[in-house]
Design a protein around this motif. Structure first.
Motif, mmCIF file in Angstrom:
data_model
loop_
_atom_site.group_PDB
_atom_site.id
_atom_site.type_symbol
_atom_site.label_atom_id
_atom_site.label_comp_id
_atom_site.label_asym_id
_atom_site.label_seq_id
_atom_site.Cartn_x
_atom_site.Cartn_y
_atom_site.Cartn_z
ATOM 1 N N CYS A 131 0.822 -1.214 0.000
ATOM 2 C CA CYS A 131 0.000 0.000 0.000
ATOM 3 C C CYS A 131 0.857 1.266 0.000
ATOM 4 C CB CYS A 131 -0.936 -0.003 1.202
ATOM 5 S SG CYS A 131 -2.187 -1.292 1.110
ATOM 6 N N PHE A 141 -11.048 -2.412 -5.181
ATOM 7 C CA PHE A 141 -10.574 -3.754 -5.526
ATOM 8 C C PHE A 141 -9.080 -3.909 -5.265
ATOM 9 C CE2 PHE A 141 -8.649 -6.750 -8.479
ATOM 10 C CZ PHE A 141 -9.337 -7.906 -8.136
ATOM 11 N N ALA A 142 -8.289 -2.918 -5.628
ATOM 12 C CA ALA A 142 -6.838 -3.007 -5.439
ATOM 13 C C ALA A 142 -6.485 -3.174 -3.965
ATOM 14 C CB ALA A 142 -6.137 -1.773 -6.013
ATOM 15 N N VAL A 144 -8.449 -4.496 -1.598
ATOM 16 C CA VAL A 144 -8.870 -5.842 -1.201
ATOM 17 C C VAL A 144 -7.861 -6.872 -1.706
ATOM 18 C CG1 VAL A 144 -10.657 -7.615 -1.470
ATOM 19 C CG2 VAL A 144 -11.302 -5.227 -1.060
ATOM 20 N N ALA A 145 -7.404 -6.714 -2.940
ATOM 21 C CA ALA A 145 -6.421 -7.646 -3.501
ATOM 22 C C ALA A 145 -5.125 -7.614 -2.691
ATOM 23 C CB ALA A 145 -6.148 -7.314 -4.968
ATOM 24 N N ARG A 146 -4.658 -6.422 -2.342
ATOM 25 C CA ARG A 146 -3.435 -6.302 -1.533
ATOM 26 C C ARG A 146 -3.622 -6.966 -0.171
ATOM 27 N NH1 ARG A 146 -3.531 -0.498 -3.683
ATOM 28 N NH2 ARG A 146 -2.071 -0.631 -5.408
ATOM 29 N N LEU A 148 -5.727 -9.390 0.606
ATOM 30 C CA LEU A 148 -5.792 -10.840 0.438
ATOM 31 C C LEU A 148 -4.406 -11.445 0.251
ATOM 32 C CD1 LEU A 148 -8.978 -11.193 -1.785
ATOM 33 C CD2 LEU A 148 -8.728 -11.801 0.630
ATOM 34 N N VAL A 149 -3.588 -10.813 -0.582
ATOM 35 C CA VAL A 149 -2.232 -11.325 -0.809
ATOM 36 C C VAL A 149 -1.429 -11.312 0.482
ATOM 37 C CG1 VAL A 149 -0.017 -10.815 -1.937
ATOM 38 C CG2 VAL A 149 -2.135 -10.803 -3.271
#
Length: 181
Positions: A131, A141-142, A144-146, A148-149
């Motif tokens: 981030c 979305f970006a 949430v994706a970060r 999750l990873v």
């Protein structure tokens, strides 16, 4: 991780654009004394860990649902890094204590405690890095994706690798099956 990584840039109200704020947490959390953080996290973690033992059979199950991991990650994400010592010390003490109460030997209890420290630290540090030192935005979305990873895949993977090693040393279960369990 260098000192520059422990700083968050913000443009929040009351702060100049680009002004730096210690840690990754918020200003209100920055004022909480370390002892209060330690006691709150230790209590919440111990209750969650004990419930996990009792409800999910943590003694014979590679736990996939472990609420105290979320408590630890949330604490690290919300608090400035100068307060992380209190969170991590609380996890070490609470996890070790709960494991000892449930009959684990001290060495294994400390090993599982280390795994339960490595997981959220890895997740929180990677999330901060992904981030760019900003707070994660879970409305996009970006973000949430970060999240999750970092917090759902990499952090737990690091904890599982160490926890699997401890399990292997404890009962001879193969490291990979123990790590994936």
């Amino acid at each position: 991780v260098g000192e520059e990584a422990s700083v968050m840039r913000t443009s929040r109200p009351g702060h100049a654009p680009g002004e730096t704020v210690d840690g990754g947490g918020n200003q209100r959390a920055a004022g909480i004394p370390g002892l209060v953080v330690f006691l709150a996290v230790a209590a919440a973690y111990a209750i969650g860990a004990d419930l996990s033992w009792r409800l999910f059979g943590a003694d014979n199950l590679g736990l996939a649902f472990f609420p105290p991991a979320g408590i630890t990650l949330a604490s690290l994400v919300l608090l400035p890094r100068r307060r992380w010592w209190a969170v991590l010390a609380a996890v070490l003490v609470a996890e070790t204590g709960v494991d000892l109460v449930h009959g684990l030997d001290l060495g294994f209890a400390l090993g599982y405690a280390a795994a339960n420290v490595i997981e959220p630290v890895t997740g929180a540090l990677l999330l901060s890095r992904l981030c760019g030192g900003q707070r994660v935005d879970l409305e996009r979305f970006a973000g949430v994706a970060r999240f999750l990873v970092a917090a759902v895949v990499v952090g737990p993977g690091a904890g599982a690798a160490l926890g699997g090693l401890v399990r292997h040393l404890e009962d001879g279960t193969g490291w990979l099956p123990a790590s994936l369990h």
